[in-house]
Design an enzyme around this catalytic site. Structure first.
Site, short mmCIF file in Angstrom:
data_model
loop_
_atom_site.label_atom_id
_atom_site.label_comp_id
_atom_site.label_asym_id
_atom_site.label_seq_id
_atom_site.Cartn_x
_atom_site.Cartn_y
_atom_site.Cartn_z
CB SER A 146 -0.90 0.02 1.23
OG SER A 146 -1.59 1.27 1.32
CE1 TYR A 159 -4.65 -2.21 4.41
CE2 TYR A 159 -3.68 -0.07 3.89
CZ TYR A 159 -4.14 -1.32 3.49
OH TYR A 159 -4.07 -1.65 2.15
#
Length: 276
Positions: A146, A159
């Site tokens: 990510s 996250y």
């Protein structure tokens, strides 16, 4: 003589998190490029629907249950995939969801869940397939990272920490696997339109979007599509032996200025539809 033997004609692949989003699109794209694919997720019924479509389109695919937070589930998934498709040549691990919340407002259990899914789960899958790849002196590990691992973003601390840990793990794999013939790559999506995260209530998403804009992390409202990432992952997998893509970051292209101007004119200066 070539420095490396080419990829084998048959390259069985396993895709974790294949019931929707980037994982589902990647399974479809890989199958279209001739990879036999094992789709794994907790929602195995969704994986089966995708596998049926792949088969109807002439590809080879199977659906198997997979929970990356359960060590036995991972072991059984890899065992069945190998039994039905052959030795695994490609792992794509992208299982997981995200959770929006400020670090001082979420509990440790929610933080740990993100680590378990995105980091520990990826490690379980890796250790399940790596011995065979090292023995055969070939194989590809592709991890869905990510851009949050590269540039942290408010409300996504858990996250982001998990994905940053994943990046560190992949970097270590690249160093430690050097000379084995096994390649480890990570693909970092920017904002992508999938169900991940966007099923959360507005009271969590709204403040996050406001803070992203505050920190310059929401410059426009265009998103990548899952198919964009699927093409990128397939490109990494098909890179001829002799080189590998260590890190790849994809970001959504901003809307063309002319399009934005037409949208403004259509809405009028006050944000209401124009009569012109």
């Amino acid at each position: 003589m070539p420095r490396f033997e080419p990829h084998p004609a048959r390259r069985p692949a396993i895709v974790a998190g294949a019931s929707s989003g980037i994982g589902a699109a990647t399974a479809v794209e890989l199958a279209a490029h001739g990879f036999p694919v094992a789709l794994g997720a907790r929602r195995v019924d969704k994986c089966q629907e995708i596998a049926d479509k792949i088969q109807a389109d002439g590809g080879e695919a199977i659906a198997l249950p997979l929970d990356v937070t359960d060590a036995e589930s991972v072991t059984e998934f890899v065992r069945q995939a190998t039994e039905k498709l052959g030795d695994i040549e490609l792992l794509v691990t992208g299982a997981g969801d995200t959770y929006f919340g400020k670090l001082h407002e979420i509990d440790t259990e929610a933080f740990e869940q993100q680590i378990q899914i995105h980091l520990i789960g990826a490690n379980r899958l890796t250790t399940a397939v790596l011995p065979g790849m090292v023995e055969r002196q070939r194989g590809d590990l592709i991890f869905v990272g990510s851009d949050v691992a590269l540039r942290q973003r408010p409300h996504m601390g858990a996250y982001g920490a998990a994905k940053a840990g994943l990046l560190a793990m992949v970097t270590n794999l690249q160093m430690e696997l050097e000379g084995t013939g096994v390649r480890a790559s990570i693909v970092h999506p920017g904002p992508t339109k999938t169900a991940m995260g966007w099923s959360l209530p507005a009271e969590l998403i709204g403040p996050a979007l406001e803070d992203w804009a505050k920190w310059g992390q929401a410059r426009h409202d265009y998103f990548l599509r899952a198919s964009d990432l699927a093409r990128a992952i397939t490109f990494v997998a098909e890179t001829p032996r002799g080189g590998f893509i260590a890190n790849m970051e994809l970001q959504p292209e901003a809307p063309l200025a002319a399009v934005k101007e037409r949208q403004k004119l259509a809405l009028g200066e006050e944000g209401m539809p124009s009569n012109d």
